[in-house]
Design a protein around this motif. Structure first.
Motif, PDB file in Angstrom:
ATOM      1  N   VAL A 275     -73.249   5.412  22.800  1.00 52.72           N
ATOM      2  CA  VAL A 275     -72.352   5.875  23.865  1.00 52.72           C
ATOM      3  C   VAL A 275     -73.158   6.467  25.017  1.00 52.72           C
ATOM      4  CG1 VAL A 275     -70.463   7.452  24.414  1.00 52.72           C
ATOM      5  CG2 VAL A 275     -70.534   6.310  22.185  1.00 52.72           C
ATOM      6  N   LYS A 276     -72.817   6.053  26.230  1.00 53.74           N
ATOM      7  CA  LYS A 276     -73.498   6.575  27.417  1.00 53.74           C
ATOM      8  C   LYS A 276     -73.230   8.077  27.569  1.00 53.74           C
ATOM      9  CE  LYS A 276     -73.208   2.211  30.015  1.00 53.74           C
ATOM     10  NZ  LYS A 276     -72.638   1.539  31.214  1.00 53.74           N
ATOM     11  N   LYS A 277     -74.149   8.783  28.227  1.00 54.10           N
ATOM     12  CA  LYS A 277     -74.092  10.235  28.323  1.00 54.10           C
ATOM     13  C   LYS A 277     -72.891  10.743  29.120  1.00 54.10           C
ATOM     14  CE  LYS A 277     -79.041  11.016  27.752  1.00 54.10           C
ATOM     15  NZ  LYS A 277     -80.273  11.583  28.362  1.00 54.10           N
ATOM     16  N   GLU A 278     -72.351   9.915  30.002  1.00 51.21           N
ATOM     17  CA  GLU A 278     -71.199  10.368  30.782  1.00 51.21           C
ATOM     18  C   GLU A 278     -69.888  10.313  29.995  1.00 51.21           C
ATOM     19  OE1 GLU A 278     -72.355   6.285  32.636  1.00 51.21           O
ATOM     20  OE2 GLU A 278     -73.359   7.961  31.604  1.00 51.21           O
ATOM     21  N   PHE A 279     -69.976   9.938  28.709  1.00 48.85           N
ATOM     22  CA  PHE A 279     -68.804   9.930  27.839  1.00 48.85           C
ATOM     23  C   PHE A 279     -69.087  10.789  26.614  1.00 48.85           C
ATOM     24  CE2 PHE A 279     -68.658   5.897  30.132  1.00 48.85           C
ATOM     25  CZ  PHE A 279     -67.363   5.893  30.610  1.00 48.85           C
ATOM     26  N   CYS A 280     -68.022  11.312  26.007  1.00 49.49           N
ATOM     27  CA  CYS A 280     -68.136  12.105  24.776  1.00 49.49           C
ATOM     28  C   CYS A 280     -67.958  11.171  23.575  1.00 49.49           C
ATOM     29  CB  CYS A 280     -67.080  13.210  24.762  1.00 49.49           C
ATOM     30  SG  CYS A 280     -67.011  14.138  23.219  1.00 49.49           S
ATOM     31  N   ALA A 281     -69.013  11.027  22.775  1.00 45.93           N
ATOM     32  CA  ALA A 281     -68.979  10.078  21.660  1.00 45.93           C
ATOM     33  C   ALA A 281     -67.882  10.420  20.651  1.00 45.93           C
ATOM     34  CB  ALA A 281     -70.342  10.041  20.966  1.00 45.93           C
ATOM     35  N   LYS A 282     -67.687  11.708  20.376  1.00 40.40           N
ATOM     36  CA  LYS A 282     -66.660  12.097  19.410  1.00 40.40           C
ATOM     37  C   LYS A 282     -65.268  11.703  19.906  1.00 40.40           C
ATOM     38  CE  LYS A 282     -67.237  13.953  15.323  1.00 40.40           C
ATOM     39  NZ  LYS A 282     -67.038  15.367  15.060  1.00 40.40           N
ATOM     40  N   TYR A 283     -65.039  11.841  21.223  1.00 42.49           N
ATOM     41  CA  TYR A 283     -63.761  11.441  21.793  1.00 42.49           C
ATOM     42  C   TYR A 283     -63.557   9.939  21.608  1.00 42.49           C
ATOM     43  CZ  TYR A 283     -60.111  10.398  25.194  1.00 42.49           C
ATOM     44  OH  TYR A 283     -58.963   9.947  25.793  1.00 42.49           O
ATOM     45  N   ILE A 284     -64.607   9.158  21.859  1.00 44.68           N
ATOM     46  CA  ILE A 284     -64.524   7.700  21.689  1.00 44.68           C
ATOM     47  C   ILE A 284     -64.241   7.360  20.232  1.00 44.68           C
ATOM     48  CG2 ILE A 284     -65.690   5.506  22.056  1.00 44.68           C
ATOM     49  CD1 ILE A 284     -65.117   7.247  24.603  1.00 44.68           C
ATOM     50  N   PHE A 285     -64.923   8.054  19.331  1.00 44.28           N
ATOM     51  CA  PHE A 285     -64.712   7.829  17.902  1.00 44.28           C
ATOM     52  C   PHE A 285     -63.259   8.075  17.521  1.00 44.28           C
ATOM     53  CE2 PHE A 285     -64.406  10.006  13.743  1.00 44.28           C
ATOM     54  CZ  PHE A 285     -64.645   8.913  12.923  1.00 44.28           C
ATOM     55  N   TYR A 286     -62.678   9.170  18.002  1.00 41.48           N
ATOM     56  CA  TYR A 286     -61.288   9.471  17.650  1.00 41.48           C
ATOM     57  C   TYR A 286     -60.328   8.423  18.214  1.00 41.48           C
ATOM     58  CZ  TYR A 286     -62.402  13.948  15.525  1.00 41.48           C
ATOM     59  OH  TYR A 286     -62.878  14.921  14.676  1.00 41.48           O
ATOM     60  N   GLN A 287     -60.704   7.764  19.290  1.00 36.30           N
ATOM     61  CA  GLN A 287     -59.879   6.666  19.810  1.00 36.30           C
ATOM     62  C   GLN A 287     -59.754   5.540  18.785  1.00 36.30           C
ATOM     63  OE1 GLN A 287     -58.021   6.165  22.400  1.00 36.30           O
ATOM     64  NE2 GLN A 287     -58.561   7.760  23.871  1.00 36.30           N
ATOM     65  N   THR A 288     -60.761   5.401  17.922  1.00 28.22           N
ATOM     66  CA  THR A 288     -60.739   4.327  16.920  1.00 28.22           C
ATOM     67  C   THR A 288     -59.932   4.696  15.678  1.00 28.22           C
ATOM     68  OG1 THR A 288     -62.766   5.024  15.759  1.00 28.22           O
ATOM     69  CG2 THR A 288     -63.034   3.617  17.704  1.00 28.22           C
ATOM     70  N   LEU A 289     -59.307   5.874  15.685  1.00 25.75           N
ATOM     71  CA  LEU A 289     -58.455   6.282  14.568  1.00 25.75           C
ATOM     72  C   LEU A 289     -56.974   6.194  14.907  1.00 25.75           C
ATOM     73  CD1 LEU A 289     -60.373   9.479  13.327  1.00 25.75           C
ATOM     74  CD2 LEU A 289     -60.740   7.095  12.691  1.00 25.75           C
ATOM     75  N   THR A 290     -56.660   5.688  16.102  1.00 21.98           N
ATOM     76  CA  THR A 290     -55.268   5.636  16.553  1.00 21.98           C
ATOM     77  C   THR A 290     -54.553   4.385  16.057  1.00 21.98           C
ATOM     78  OG1 THR A 290     -55.879   4.503  18.608  1.00 21.98           O
ATOM     79  CG2 THR A 290     -55.879   6.919  18.638  1.00 21.98           C
ATOM     80  N   ASP A 291     -53.245   4.435  16.082  1.00 22.38           N
ATOM     81  CA  ASP A 291     -52.442   3.266  15.717  1.00 22.38           C
ATOM     82  C   ASP A 291     -52.687   2.112  16.690  1.00 22.38           C
ATOM     83  OD1 ASP A 291     -51.325   4.608  13.592  1.00 22.38           O
ATOM     84  OD2 ASP A 291     -49.531   5.240  14.685  1.00 22.38           O
ATOM     85  N   GLU A 292     -52.904   2.451  17.966  1.00 25.28           N
ATOM     86  CA  GLU A 292     -53.152   1.408  18.968  1.00 25.28           C
ATOM     87  C   GLU A 292     -54.414   0.626  18.646  1.00 25.28           C
ATOM     88  OE1 GLU A 292     -50.439   4.369  20.544  1.00 25.28           O
ATOM     89  OE2 GLU A 292     -52.424   4.537  19.614  1.00 25.28           O
ATOM     90  N   TYR A 293     -55.449   1.345  18.260  1.00 23.90           N
ATOM     91  CA  TYR A 293     -56.712   0.679  17.901  1.00 23.90           C
ATOM     92  C   TYR A 293     -56.530  -0.191  16.663  1.00 23.90           C
ATOM     93  CZ  TYR A 293     -61.394   0.092  15.939  1.00 23.90           C
ATOM     94  OH  TYR A 293     -62.539  -0.439  15.387  1.00 23.90           O
ATOM     95  N   ASN A 294     -55.867   0.342  15.650  1.00 18.62           N
ATOM     96  CA  ASN A 294     -55.668  -0.423  14.412  1.00 18.62           C
ATOM     97  C   ASN A 294     -54.844  -1.685  14.662  1.00 18.62           C
ATOM     98  OD1 ASN A 294     -57.118   1.331  12.713  1.00 18.62           O
ATOM     99  ND2 ASN A 294     -55.363   2.698  12.511  1.00 18.62           N
ATOM    100  N   SER A 295     -53.840  -1.590  15.546  1.00 19.40           N
ATOM    101  CA  SER A 295     -53.045  -2.770  15.884  1.00 19.40           C
ATOM    102  C   SER A 295     -53.904  -3.800  16.620  1.00 19.40           C
ATOM    103  CB  SER A 295     -51.859  -2.373  16.762  1.00 19.40           C
ATOM    104  OG  SER A 295     -50.978  -1.531  16.061  1.00 19.40           O
TER     105      SER A 295
END
Length: 370
Positions: A275-295
């Motif tokens: 993950v590039k430094k201008e983004f928060c890696a943990k935030y990106i990771f949590y995006q992959t736990l959403t229903d939208e991502y799983n769908s």
């Protein structure tokens, strides 16, 4: 210390078999649950055939031998045994805990190559070890019931924390500008190291697709080096790298590396994203736990043969991303929720271990309560 005796189950109870109900007559909800050969109810009825505080044992099916204490009236089905007319010198709760402690041994009584089942005559001969003092039986049952209540409370807390986290994921991750994983990871997307190219020496950790678990996200116990002793630095995870499972039953599952376990390499069925430094890696990771991502994974992994999502597909995944400071704050909130869940999971595991120790000591006459 009171005297202990060993007798066959038939000396203490009558073993009755339930009455089969056509599945078409069962409801999804009702006043009384129907027990058959499974762990969970088969359905519900508006009538019952078995009284409260009755021990049941599954007679047939993959779960045959499963022991349950029923605290309410229920319908005992055709693949369910119930223990009735207990002799006055045996406590029902004690007998339940003894049978539950020996559940694995009861399950070994099953026969049949198709649908397994336990013969009534075989179950009748199952040995029961008990103190002749009814008071001691009741004290043992009281101690183990207290342990059960603590475990039930811990599981309820875990369910509550999981629901809170799910709500936070839904509420906190839907704001900001749309970005793609490709914008976040750039050219860092890389496939892992094929297992055929390595040997193991016990010094370094190797993360495989099977190690990515929904809850534990553990590492492999195996370790790797190259055949000539040189490490594969191109396949070494760096702090805050996110890895994606790209194929098989685990496709879409993710893991974020926090640098707490030393050097870790990643396997061929994984894709790494730095993950590039201008983004928060943990935030990106949590995006992959959403229903939208799983769908999205479910739709994009559909293909003939083994399901999968490749690196180019992952780069196209789109989601909302607020400014960095807000990403970091959201990640902190979700991490705190995760920490509560992890702490309660450890507490539950400790309680279950304590209960197992108590069952072993109390039900085998290792220690006495009087």
């Amino acid at each position: 210390m009171s005297e202990w005796k060993k007798v066959e189950l038939s000396a203490l109870v009558e073993i009755s078999k339930g009455k089969q109900i056509n599945r078409l007559n069962l409801d999804k909800q009702g006043d009384y649950y129907v027990l058959n050969g499974g762990v969970e109810p088969s359905g519900y009825l508006d009538k019952w055939n078995t009284e409260t505080d009755t021990i049941s044992i599954s007679e047939g099916g993959n779960s045959c031998g499963y022991v349950k204490y029923n605290t309410s009236r229920f319908w005992s089905g055709g693949h369910c045994y119930t223990l009735e007319k207990l002799v006055p010198y045996i406590d029902c709760k004690y007998l339940y805990f003894y049978l539950k402690y020996n559940q694995k041994n009861i399950m070994k009584l099953r026969t049949g190559t198709g649908l397994p089942n336990i013969k009534r005559n075989t179950l009748m001969t199952f040995p029961i070890f008990y103190p002749t003092s009814l008071t001691e039986q009741q004290k043992i049952a009281e101690i183990l019931t207290t342990a059960d209540k603590a475990i039930t409370a811990s599981r309820a807390l875990l369910e509550k924390y999981a629901a809170v986290k799910l709500g936070l994921l839904q509420d906190l991750l839907g704001n900001g500008e749309e970005v793609t994983l490709g914008e976040i990871g750039g050219d860092s997307f890389k496939y892992g190291l094929n297992a055929a190219a390595i040997t193991y020496d016990g010094k370094n950790k190797y993360l495989r697709i099977t190690d990515i678990d929904e809850n534990t996200r553990t590492f492999s116990k195996e370790n790797l080096t190259s055949p000539n002793g040189q490490l594969f630095d191109d396949y070494l995870l760096a702090e805050n790298d996110i890895v994606f499972a790209r194929t098989g039953a685990s496709v879409g599952k993710t893991y974020i590396y926090d640098n707490a376990d030393g050097k870790v390499y990643f396997a061929g069925y994984l894709i790494r994203c730095s993950v590039k430094k201008e983004f928060c890696a943990k935030y990106i990771f949590y995006q992959t736990l959403t229903d939208e991502y799983n769908s999205w994974v479910s739709i994009n992994s559909q293909r003939s043969g083994q399901p999968g999502v490749n690196a180019e597909q992952y780069k196209k995944y789109t989601f909302k991303c607020p400014p960095l400071a807000e990403q970091q704050r959201i990640a902190e909130i979700l991490t705190a929720a995760d920490n509560r869940i992890t702490a309660e999971q450890k507490h539950l595991a400790k309680l279950e271990k304590i209960k197992q120790g108590l069952m072993h000591d109390l039900l085998t006459n290792k220690i006495s309560t009087i």
